[in-house]
Design a protein around this motif. Structure first.
Motif, PDB file in Angstrom:
ATOM      1  N   SER A 191      57.786  37.289  -8.111  1.00  0.00           N
ATOM      2  CA  SER A 191      58.418  38.582  -7.836  1.00  0.00           C
ATOM      3  C   SER A 191      58.766  38.657  -6.359  1.00  0.00           C
ATOM      4  O   SER A 191      58.008  38.191  -5.508  1.00  0.00           O
ATOM      5  N   VAL A 245      55.391  42.375 -14.974  1.00  0.00           N
ATOM      6  CA  VAL A 245      55.782  40.962 -14.983  1.00  0.00           C
ATOM      7  C   VAL A 245      54.724  40.128 -15.691  1.00  0.00           C
ATOM      8  O   VAL A 245      55.037  39.243 -16.508  1.00  0.00           O
ATOM      9  N   GLY A 249      56.855  39.685 -18.597  1.00  0.00           N
ATOM     10  CA  GLY A 249      57.822  38.798 -17.964  1.00  0.00           C
ATOM     11  C   GLY A 249      57.928  37.445 -18.630  1.00  0.00           C
ATOM     12  O   GLY A 249      56.959  36.936 -19.196  1.00  0.00           O
ATOM     13  N   TYR A 255      61.619  38.041 -10.644  1.00  0.00           N
ATOM     14  CA  TYR A 255      61.898  39.459 -10.850  1.00  0.00           C
ATOM     15  C   TYR A 255      61.868  40.190  -9.508  1.00  0.00           C
ATOM     16  O   TYR A 255      60.895  40.090  -8.762  1.00  0.00           O
ATOM     17  N   ILE A 257      61.450  43.517  -7.348  1.00  0.00           N
ATOM     18  CA  ILE A 257      60.759  44.808  -7.446  1.00  0.00           C
ATOM     19  C   ILE A 257      61.108  45.616  -6.203  1.00  0.00           C
ATOM     20  O   ILE A 257      60.713  45.247  -5.090  1.00  0.00           O
ATOM     21  N   THR A 325      64.628  43.657 -13.641  1.00  0.00           N
ATOM     22  CA  THR A 325      63.251  44.075 -13.893  1.00  0.00           C
ATOM     23  C   THR A 325      63.222  45.367 -14.702  1.00  0.00           C
ATOM     24  O   THR A 325      62.377  45.548 -15.582  1.00  0.00           O
ATOM     25  N   TYR A 331      60.752  48.553 -15.776  1.00  0.00           N
ATOM     26  CA  TYR A 331      60.229  48.950 -14.471  1.00  0.00           C
ATOM     27  C   TYR A 331      61.084  50.052 -13.846  1.00  0.00           C
ATOM     28  O   TYR A 331      62.306  49.898 -13.704  1.00  0.00           O
TER      29      TYR A 331
END
Length: 368
Positions: A191, A245, A249, A255, A257, A325, A331
């Motif tokens: 991430s 994640v 994920g 990903y 964030i 994400t 998210y």
């Protein structure tokens, strides 16, 4: 993977500690082992809220100690690594890059070696299947380089273009994690986050530096023209994103964030000044608690703002596009900047014992 058993590296640091608090509160049956070398930014007191939790264990050690990592993975039957441990202050990477190369690159390599040996090599050598596992690597938006005011935000497809020794060392570690997945089959995710803020933030970073300097009536340093733009993410929202994640994920994926919250540095500084003035005006007890905070008591925090020479290679703008994400994992930041920022200022005003203890350390040379 139910009832996870996690090794959290760098769990006594700002983001790592907040992740540990969040994880144990929301996953109470899981086991969390924190491995932290307690270098200058690591503080065991950050973990006091979970210190009595029977599912929590702290281990003082270095991620570069590969045998120690192997021992922990085996002894506690750990199946997940969440890797926060990193040197992260850009200014320090400019004046002393060696520690960044050692921790961020060699330390990540050490963890990958240990994970591969314990989770893949040893089971396979016994004729067994590799252990179900996850190696989650926490990186930064700084690996993508810099943006102009009109450029679109960074996506997971943005080419890497790091501009500081810090971001270059993080980029290298990202590539090592990717390589261990594609070459050896290690089950990894990565991430890339934007600027975090919140409780336990080390006071060399912008927001806690401004807050604590106001309370000590010290200058508020602003690099260059102060128009550097960052996307700000409340630290608990970051922890929430990592949880998604880990649970949803896809292995091998990156990903982003972010906080969907871009601010210029000078605007952040002015906002801190404004809200601190308001808090002191609304609560006379603060003047008694912080008698040395002369400017804020007078409602004039902004008079402490001091422009200083810009740092070398200072990236102009970072911005995260978290569409992937959001779409894949659901998210969405829970905290608005207004709510997260208010929580952060209230935490520092209420926890002066914590930051005064931190400020008594040996790093005051970098606070300008």
């Amino acid at each position: 993977m139910n009832n996870k058993k996690l090794l959290v590296t760098g769990g006594a640091g700002f983001i790592g500690a907040n992740f540990v608090h969040y994880w144990l509160a929301n996953n109470p049956n899981d086991t969390v082992i924190v491995l932290d070398a307690l270098t200058y930014a690591g503080n065991k007191a950050n973990l006091d809220p979970v210190s009595e939790n029977p599912n929590f264990t702290f281990v003082h050690g270095n991620i570069c100690d590969t045998p120690l990592v192997e021992q922990l993975l085996k002894e506690h039957a750990l199946t997940t690594i969440v890797h926060f441990a990193a040197e992260s202050h850009v200014d320090r990477s400019i004046t002393g890059p060696d520690a960044f190369i050692e921790t961020n690159i060699l330390g990540t390599y050490s963890l990958l070696k240990a994970a591969k040996k314990v989770w893949i090599d040893e089971p396979v050598s016994k004729g067994e299947q590799a252990t179900e596992h996850r190696f989650h690597h926490v990186s930064t938006d700084e690996v993508y380089g810099t943006l102009s005011a009109t450029d679109p935000a960074f996506t997971e497809e943005t080419a890497y273009a790091p501009n500081s020794p810090y971001s270059a060392s993080k980029a290298a570690s990202d590539h090592l994690v990717r390589a261990y997945h594609h070459t050896y089959g290690l089950q990894v995710t990565t991430s890339n986050c934007s600027n975090n803020y919140g409780p336990y933030h080390f006071p060399e970073k912008l927001i806690p530096l401004i807050v604590t300097n106001i309370l000590n009536d010290k200058p508020l340093p602003v690099y260059g023209d102060g128009q550097q733009i960052r996307d700000w993410l409340y630290v608990e929202d970051h922890a929430r994103g990592i949880e998604l994640v880990l649970k949803k994920g896809r292995v091998g994926e990156n990903y982003n964030i972010g906080g969907n919250n871009e601010w210029a540095n000078i605007d952040i500084v002015n906002l801190v000044c404004k809200q601190m003035n308001e808090k002191f005006e609304a609560n006379p007890n603060l003047a008694n608690k912080y008698p040395e905070a002369v400017k804020v008591i007078a409602g004039k925090s902004a008079e402490l703002i001091t422009y200083v020479q810009d740092r070398a290679g200072h990236d102009r703008r970072y911005a995260i596009d978290a569409t992937k994400t959001n779409n894949e994992l659901g998210y969405v930041p829970v905290e608005s900047f207004e709510t997260g920022f208010a929580k952060t200022l209230d935490w520092y005003l209420a926890n002066d014992d914590w930051w005064k203890s931190v400020l008594s350390g040996d790093y005051q040379d970098v606070l300008r």
